[in-house]
Design an enzyme around this catalytic site. Structure first.
Site, PDB file in Angstrom:
ATOM      1  N   HIS A  20      15.329   4.126  -1.530  1.00  0.00           N
ATOM      2  CA  HIS A  20      16.057   5.014  -2.437  1.00  0.00           C
ATOM      3  C   HIS A  20      15.984   4.384  -3.824  1.00  0.00           C
ATOM      4  O   HIS A  20      16.646   3.370  -4.072  1.00  0.00           O
ATOM      5  CB  HIS A  20      17.505   5.185  -1.969  1.00  0.00           C
ATOM      6  CG  HIS A  20      17.609   5.857  -0.627  1.00  0.00           C
ATOM      7  ND1 HIS A  20      17.732   7.228  -0.494  1.00  0.00           N
ATOM      8  CD2 HIS A  20      17.565   5.372   0.634  1.00  0.00           C
ATOM      9  CE1 HIS A  20      17.779   7.542   0.801  1.00  0.00           C
ATOM     10  NE2 HIS A  20      17.675   6.431   1.504  1.00  0.00           N
ATOM     11  N   ASP A 110      16.552  12.961   4.383  1.00  0.00           N
ATOM     12  CA  ASP A 110      17.309  11.710   4.295  1.00  0.00           C
ATOM     13  C   ASP A 110      18.232  11.703   3.078  1.00  0.00           C
ATOM     14  O   ASP A 110      17.791  11.931   1.955  1.00  0.00           O
ATOM     15  CB  ASP A 110      16.388  10.494   4.238  1.00  0.00           C
ATOM     16  CG  ASP A 110      17.157   9.229   4.567  1.00  0.00           C
ATOM     17  OD1 ASP A 110      17.428   9.019   5.740  1.00  0.00           O
ATOM     18  OD2 ASP A 110      17.510   8.487   3.626  1.00  0.00           O
ATOM     19  N   HIS A 137      16.401  12.160   9.287  1.00  0.00           N
ATOM     20  CA  HIS A 137      17.480  11.159   9.225  1.00  0.00           C
ATOM     21  C   HIS A 137      18.259  11.087  10.554  1.00  0.00           C
ATOM     22  O   HIS A 137      18.923  10.081  10.837  1.00  0.00           O
ATOM     23  CB  HIS A 137      18.391  11.503   8.045  1.00  0.00           C
ATOM     24  CG  HIS A 137      19.725  10.853   8.050  1.00  0.00           C
ATOM     25  ND1 HIS A 137      19.924   9.564   7.622  1.00  0.00           N
ATOM     26  CD2 HIS A 137      20.948  11.297   8.436  1.00  0.00           C
ATOM     27  CE1 HIS A 137      21.210   9.263   7.723  1.00  0.00           C
ATOM     28  NE2 HIS A 137      21.852  10.291   8.223  1.00  0.00           N
ATOM     29  N   HIS A 190      14.884   5.137  10.520  1.00  0.00           N
ATOM     30  CA  HIS A 190      15.897   4.156  10.934  1.00  0.00           C
ATOM     31  C   HIS A 190      16.542   4.400  12.304  1.00  0.00           C
ATOM     32  O   HIS A 190      17.754   4.588  12.385  1.00  0.00           O
ATOM     33  CB  HIS A 190      16.976   4.009   9.860  1.00  0.00           C
ATOM     34  CG  HIS A 190      17.540   5.290   9.280  1.00  0.00           C
ATOM     35  ND1 HIS A 190      18.024   6.320  10.049  1.00  0.00           N
ATOM     36  CD2 HIS A 190      17.693   5.696   7.987  1.00  0.00           C
ATOM     37  CE1 HIS A 190      18.457   7.292   9.262  1.00  0.00           C
ATOM     38  NE2 HIS A 190      18.262   6.939   8.006  1.00  0.00           N
ATOM     39  N   ASN A 236      24.413   3.693   7.204  1.00  0.00           N
ATOM     40  CA  ASN A 236      24.248   4.826   8.098  1.00  0.00           C
ATOM     41  C   ASN A 236      22.765   4.976   8.463  1.00  0.00           C
ATOM     42  O   ASN A 236      21.955   5.145   7.567  1.00  0.00           O
ATOM     43  CB  ASN A 236      24.734   6.097   7.385  1.00  0.00           C
ATOM     44  CG  ASN A 236      24.966   7.225   8.358  1.00  0.00           C
ATOM     45  OD1 ASN A 236      24.932   7.027   9.565  1.00  0.00           O
ATOM     46  ND2 ASN A 236      25.158   8.418   7.823  1.00  0.00           N
ATOM     47  N   ASP A 263      14.968   1.228   4.197  1.00  0.00           N
ATOM     48  CA  ASP A 263      16.083   2.106   3.786  1.00  0.00           C
ATOM     49  C   ASP A 263      16.871   1.450   2.639  1.00  0.00           C
ATOM     50  O   ASP A 263      18.105   1.543   2.582  1.00  0.00           O
ATOM     51  CB  ASP A 263      17.002   2.465   4.959  1.00  0.00           C
ATOM     52  CG  ASP A 263      17.905   3.659   4.643  1.00  0.00           C
ATOM     53  OD1 ASP A 263      17.713   4.307   3.601  1.00  0.00           O
ATOM     54  OD2 ASP A 263      18.814   3.934   5.453  1.00  0.00           O
ATOM     55  N   HIS A 267      23.791   0.374  -4.144  1.00  0.00           N
ATOM     56  CA  HIS A 267      25.051   0.923  -4.640  1.00  0.00           C
ATOM     57  C   HIS A 267      25.682  -0.130  -5.540  1.00  0.00           C
ATOM     58  O   HIS A 267      25.569  -1.332  -5.275  1.00  0.00           O
ATOM     59  CB  HIS A 267      26.004   1.248  -3.494  1.00  0.00           C
ATOM     60  CG  HIS A 267      25.535   2.374  -2.626  1.00  0.00           C
ATOM     61  ND1 HIS A 267      25.457   3.673  -3.060  1.00  0.00           N
ATOM     62  CD2 HIS A 267      25.102   2.390  -1.335  1.00  0.00           C
ATOM     63  CE1 HIS A 267      25.003   4.444  -2.084  1.00  0.00           C
ATOM     64  NE2 HIS A 267      24.768   3.697  -1.026  1.00  0.00           N
TER      65      HIS A 267
HETATM   66  O1  DOR Z   1      23.020   4.118   4.515  1.00  0.00           O
HETATM   67  C1  DOR Z   1      22.454   5.068   3.990  1.00  0.00           C
HETATM   68  N1  DOR Z   1      22.284   5.143   2.652  1.00  0.00           N
HETATM   69  N2  DOR Z   1      21.994   6.055   4.765  1.00  0.00           N
HETATM   70  C2  DOR Z   1      21.475   7.186   4.248  1.00  0.00           C
HETATM   71  O2  DOR Z   1      21.070   8.038   4.986  1.00  0.00           O
HETATM   72  C3  DOR Z   1      21.449   7.402   2.788  1.00  0.00           C
HETATM   73  C4  DOR Z   1      21.448   6.124   2.065  1.00  0.00           C
HETATM   74  C5  DOR Z   1      21.740   6.277   0.608  1.00  0.00           C
HETATM   75  O3  DOR Z   1      21.131   7.146  -0.047  1.00  0.00           O
HETATM   76  O4  DOR Z   1      22.570   5.521   0.088  1.00  0.00           O
HETATM   77 ZN    ZN Z   2      19.011   8.132   6.456  1.00  0.00          ZN
HETATM   78 ZN    ZN Z   3      17.558   6.452   3.582  1.00  0.00          ZN
END
Ligand code: DOR
Ligand code: ZN
Ligand code: ZN
Length: 387
Positions: A20, A110, A137, A190, A236, A263, A267
């Site tokens: 991401h 996702d 996802h 995942h 997740n 993944d 954040h």
């Molecule tokens: O832990 C996760 N973070 N799972 C996801 O499906 C999305 C991702 C995110 O975009 O932060």
């Molecule tokens: Zn995901």
């Molecule tokens: Zn993801």
């Protein structure tokens, strides 16, 4: 340049097919420049980025924007994955042919709204016709409802609502049946439970076009990483029990799981610095992936080096219909060199990613990339970025 590769593995450039990058829209978490610098430090010459940006990567314009920005600012190659549905409501299919023409290498839900079976069926019919892989996802929201970690003893002890394994497995089973029915190529993102691994193994045995990935955190950590309400271990799908971790490792070993992808989900500190149920899901992975693969899988004898490299290199490229993944005379020099003896302790202050949300702080990792070369140009050498 002088490259010292004594006692190292020289590999075709690694590709992380699940990151991401957060651009456009969430640049305070990560952007194309910082995310690809993290990739270069991690030994990846390429990444595929997920569509849950703002705006969502649901039009050719957004795909074009990501490709242009990456060509200008990216330290490594970036391959965008388009959204399966428009915006954040999940009610309408995207113009998949337009996304493909613009350069989307696959399509995914996702980080996007979860689709019902009818929607996913139509998605697979359409994507299958276009020859695009659908990356799922795999989460049933009615089963996951409100949970913030794995369901079980640790959740009970912490007083947190749990997410059961079956919330993932019913969707793995459903999407396998839909792929079998439509003939579309399905890639399961995942996977984290013993039941999911078993479902994929059975589906492959009967010839379904399904592939699967596992993350370094799901083969390295159990739900106990959450103890102390560590929001950097909130992700997740959630971190599971030891028997699930063992099943994921066995799936990697026997070839049921084709790909290792991170993944990478950055954040900001303030977002994770809240009470556990309110923290967003996700952890960063680009800069610790190779070290975890070598420390957790190669050194204990679960994966040979060629098998580990295939899961980081040629297997994801096959799924995304991308060239490369082999060292060919006369080919493009996308190269990763890994020193299997080199150790480093994970220090958030030294990470290139804008966000520092990793549960691997202070872990000593052995087996690290020492060169990342993209199109003949080194972008990381001797653990230092050159770009
Ligand atoms: O832990 C996760 N973070 N799972 C996801 O499906 C999305 C991702 C995110 O975009 O932060
Ligand atoms: Zn995901
Ligand atoms: Zn993801």
């Amino acid at each position: 340049i002088i490259i010292d590769a004594k006692d190292c593995y020289v590999c075709p450039g690694l590709l992380d097919m699940h990151v991401h990058l957060r651009e456009p829209g969430y640049e305070y978490k990560e952007d194309i420049e910082s995310g690809t610098r993290a990739a270069a430090m991690g030994g990846f010459t390429a990444v595929a980025c997920m569509p849950n940006t703002n705006p969502v990567a649901d039009t050719a314009a957004v795909i074009n924007h990501i490709i242009e920005r990456s060509a200008r600012l990216g330290a490594v190659r970036v391959y965008p994955i388009g959204a399966l549905t428009k915006g954040s409501l999940g009610k309408e299919l995207t113009e998949m042919a337009d996304l493909k023409a613009a350069g989307a290498v696959a399509l995914s839900d996702d980080g996007q709204p979860v689709m019902d079976a009818g929607m996913m069926y139509r998605v697979m019919q359409y994507a299958g016709m276009l020859g695009l892989t659908v990356v799922s996802h795999c989460e049933d929201l009615s089963l996951a409802a409100g949970g913030s970690m794995n369901e079980g003893a640790v959740a009970t002890m912490l007083g947190l609502k749990g997410i059961p394994n079956v919330a993932e497995e019913v969707m793995v089973a459903r999407d396998i049946l839909l792929a079998e029915s439509t003939g579309c190529a399905l890639h399961l993102a995942h996977i984290s439970t013993a039941g999911s691994v078993r479902l994929v193994r059975q589906a492959k045995a009967r010839g379904v076009r399904v592939t699967a990935e596992a993350t370094p955190h799901h083969f390295s950590l159990t739900e106990e990483a959450v103890l102390g309400y560590n929001t950097n271990a909130k992700v997740n799908p959630p971190l599971r029990r030891q028997e699930d971790v063992a099943a994921v490792q066995e799936g990697l070993r026997d070839g049921t799981i084709d790909v290792i992808a991170t993944d990478h989900a950055p954040h900001a500190y303030h977002e994770k610095d809240v009470e556990f149920p309110y923290a967003p899901n996700g952890l960063i992975g680009l800069e610790t992936a190779v070290g975890l693969v070598f420390s957790q899988l190669v050194q204990p004898g679960i994966l040979t080096v060629p098998k580990a490299i295939a899961k980081l290199c040629s297997n994801p490229r096959k799924i995304l219909n991308l060239p490369g993944g082999q060292l060919i005379p006369g080919g493009v020099a996308d190269i990763t060199i890994i020193d299997p003896e080199l150790s480093e302790v994970v220090d958030p202050a030294k990470l290139q990613s804008k966000s520092k949300n990793t549960p691997f702080v202070r872990w000593k990792l052995t087996g690290l990339p020492t060169l990342t070369m993209v199109a003949g140009q080194p972008v990381m050498q001797a653990r230092r970025l050159l770009k």
